[in-house]
Write an enzyme that holds these catalytic residues in place. Structure first.
Site, PDB file in Angstrom:
ATOM      1  N   ARG A 125     -26.425  -0.083 -52.540  1.00  0.00           N
ATOM      2  CA  ARG A 125     -27.043  -0.212 -53.866  1.00  0.00           C
ATOM      3  C   ARG A 125     -27.019   1.135 -54.566  1.00  0.00           C
ATOM      4  O   ARG A 125     -26.865   2.177 -53.948  1.00  0.00           O
ATOM      5  CB  ARG A 125     -28.494  -0.669 -53.725  1.00  0.00           C
ATOM      6  N   LYS A 190     -34.650   2.592 -42.055  1.00  0.00           N
ATOM      7  CA  LYS A 190     -33.681   1.601 -42.544  1.00  0.00           C
ATOM      8  C   LYS A 190     -32.765   1.065 -41.437  1.00  0.00           C
ATOM      9  O   LYS A 190     -31.999   1.806 -40.820  1.00  0.00           O
ATOM     10  CB  LYS A 190     -32.850   2.215 -43.674  1.00  0.00           C
ATOM     11  N   ARG A 322     -40.326   4.196 -53.275  1.00  0.00           N
ATOM     12  CA  ARG A 322     -40.715   4.904 -52.054  1.00  0.00           C
ATOM     13  C   ARG A 322     -42.233   4.993 -51.967  1.00  0.00           C
ATOM     14  O   ARG A 322     -42.913   4.909 -52.996  1.00  0.00           O
ATOM     15  CB  ARG A 322     -40.066   6.285 -51.965  1.00  0.00           C
TER      16      ARG A 322
HETATM   17  C1  BTN Z   1     -27.912  -1.000 -49.482  1.00  0.00           C
HETATM   18  O1  BTN Z   1     -27.647  -0.022 -50.193  1.00  0.00           O
HETATM   19  O2  BTN Z   1     -28.950  -1.049 -48.832  1.00  0.00           O
HETATM   20  C2  BTN Z   1     -26.945  -2.159 -49.408  1.00  0.00           C
HETATM   21  C3  BTN Z   1     -25.929  -1.964 -48.324  1.00  0.00           C
HETATM   22  C4  BTN Z   1     -24.917  -3.095 -48.224  1.00  0.00           C
HETATM   23  C5  BTN Z   1     -23.812  -2.781 -47.247  1.00  0.00           C
HETATM   24  C6  BTN Z   1     -22.919  -3.961 -47.003  1.00  0.00           C
HETATM   25  S1  BTN Z   1     -21.816  -3.740 -45.648  1.00  0.00           S
HETATM   26  C7  BTN Z   1     -20.963  -5.189 -46.083  1.00  0.00           C
HETATM   27  C8  BTN Z   1     -20.836  -5.162 -47.590  1.00  0.00           C
HETATM   28  N1  BTN Z   1     -19.701  -4.362 -48.011  1.00  0.00           N
HETATM   29  C9  BTN Z   1     -20.065  -3.278 -48.696  1.00  0.00           C
HETATM   30  O3  BTN Z   1     -19.277  -2.436 -49.168  1.00  0.00           O
HETATM   31  N2  BTN Z   1     -21.382  -3.237 -48.815  1.00  0.00           N
HETATM   32  C10 BTN Z   1     -22.021  -4.364 -48.163  1.00  0.00           C
END
Ligand code: BTN
Length: 325
Positions: A125, A190, A322
């Site tokens: 994100r 996380k 946060r």
């Molecule tokens: C976040 O920022 O918390 C979201 C992370 C999402 C990661 C997943 S891994 C599978 C899919 N492909 C990506 O490039 N991102 C999501």
């Protein structure tokens, strides 16, 4: 970097963590020892340690847990399998979400899944990178086509958090909490994240691509690049294929039911796992900073924040949160 078929086969042979001689590898692969040696040299690029011991051969200490599409399919419940149109396991991709954006139209009521061993451009994100080392963690995306435009998808990413938490619980991972809008936490650090992207007609037929990243066994070298407290599942020995199947078992029915059920059907469960419920937090959106006490989420997945001027509602998007120290 693409993985050649020889390198892929080599990885499958070395995945067991045992020693394999150059002669044996050459025989199985139908190639010379020199070609084996060259292919092995290329594996260093994946961040893998290949141990070479004279007269014993080569091994990957500790082995590696490679995905197997057949194992994942076999582990799915019959109802989830009926909702799955396509399951692809790829060795190296930019991002599994991107792969599914490029996939052709899906049959109504069925989804497509893409898993990767390695993402060279994994995305999180807020434009962040998602650290995606080879064969260590889970990188899974599911595409589902919806009618009714993006309005139907309100709160979807929060509902997905509930589904992934359920899947983890099924595998014995207790105590996972949810951080608004869609982080999964273990011991308040996380464990995973969800990135939902939407393509197509915002008022008509559109595609939701639900990307899920879970830290399963984060290698120390990759961990150094993570800019926040993190946790994985290495103490529990969770297999990535079992995790993928458990998530699909929960996620596919959710995507099927979501247009009728909406986030409202998942809201109580989300609230029960809310890490910040009743706590003082700071919410940031661009240059804006809002302090308050985190209350619940509404039917649309917006977070209620009790601030000086009363209760205000915030929706996901480019917002981060946060806890106030
Ligand atoms: C976040 O920022 O918390 C979201 C992370 C999402 C990661 C997943 S891994 C599978 C899919 N492909 C990506 O490039 N991102 C999501």
């Amino acid at each position: 970097m693409a993985l050649t078929p020889t390198r892929q086969r080599l990885l499958q042979l070395l995945a067991d963590g045992e020693f394999h001689s150059g002669v044996e590898l050459g025989e199985v692969l139908g190639t010379s020892r020199t070609a084996v040696w060259k292919a092995l040299a290329g594996l260093d690029d994946l961040g893998l340690t290949i141990e070479r011991v004279p007269r014993r051969g080569y091994r990957i200490p500790g082995g590696i847990d490679l995905h197997d599409a057949g194992v994942i399919r076999a582990a799915l419940s019959a109802s989830a399998r009926a909702l799955l149109d396509d399951l692809r396991v790829l060795a190296v991709v930019d991002s599994t979400n991107e792969v599914l954006k490029a996939t052709a139209g899906l049959p109504p009521g069925r989804g497509a899944c893409c898993l990767a061993e390695w993402q060279t451009g994994g995305r999180g994100r807020l434009g962040r990178r998602w650290i995606s080392p080879f064969a260590s963690n889970l990188y899974l995306s599911v595409a589902w086509d919806f009618d009714g435009g993006i309005a139907v998808l309100e709160g979807l990413s929060l509902a997905v958090g509930v589904a992934v938490r359920r899947a983890l619980l099924r595998l014995g991972v207790a105590g996972v909490q949810l951080k608004w809008p869609n982080d999964l936490l273990r011991d308040r650090a996380k464990l995973g994240g969800i990135l939902v992207e939407v393509t197509g007609d915002p008022e008509g037929r559109c595609r939701a691509i639900v990307g899920i990243g879970i830290n399963v066994a984060m290698p120390a070298a990759a961990a150094a690049a993570i800019g926040q407290p993190w946790r994985d599942l290495s103490d529990l020995g969770v297999r990535r294929d079992a995790l993928a199947a458990a998530i699909l078992d929960q996620l596919l029915p959710l995507l099927c039911e979501f247009p009728d059920r909406g986030f409202g059907g998942y809201r109580d469960e989300w609230e029960a796992a809310h890490v910040h419920g009743g706590r003082r937090v700071v919410l940031s959106a661009g240059n804006q900073r809002v302090e308050g006490i985190a209350r619940g989420v509404n039917e649309r997945g917006a977070l209620g924040l009790e601030c000086a001027e009363g209760l205000r509602w915030f929706s996901g998007g480019e917002v981060s949160l946060r806890e106030q120290g």
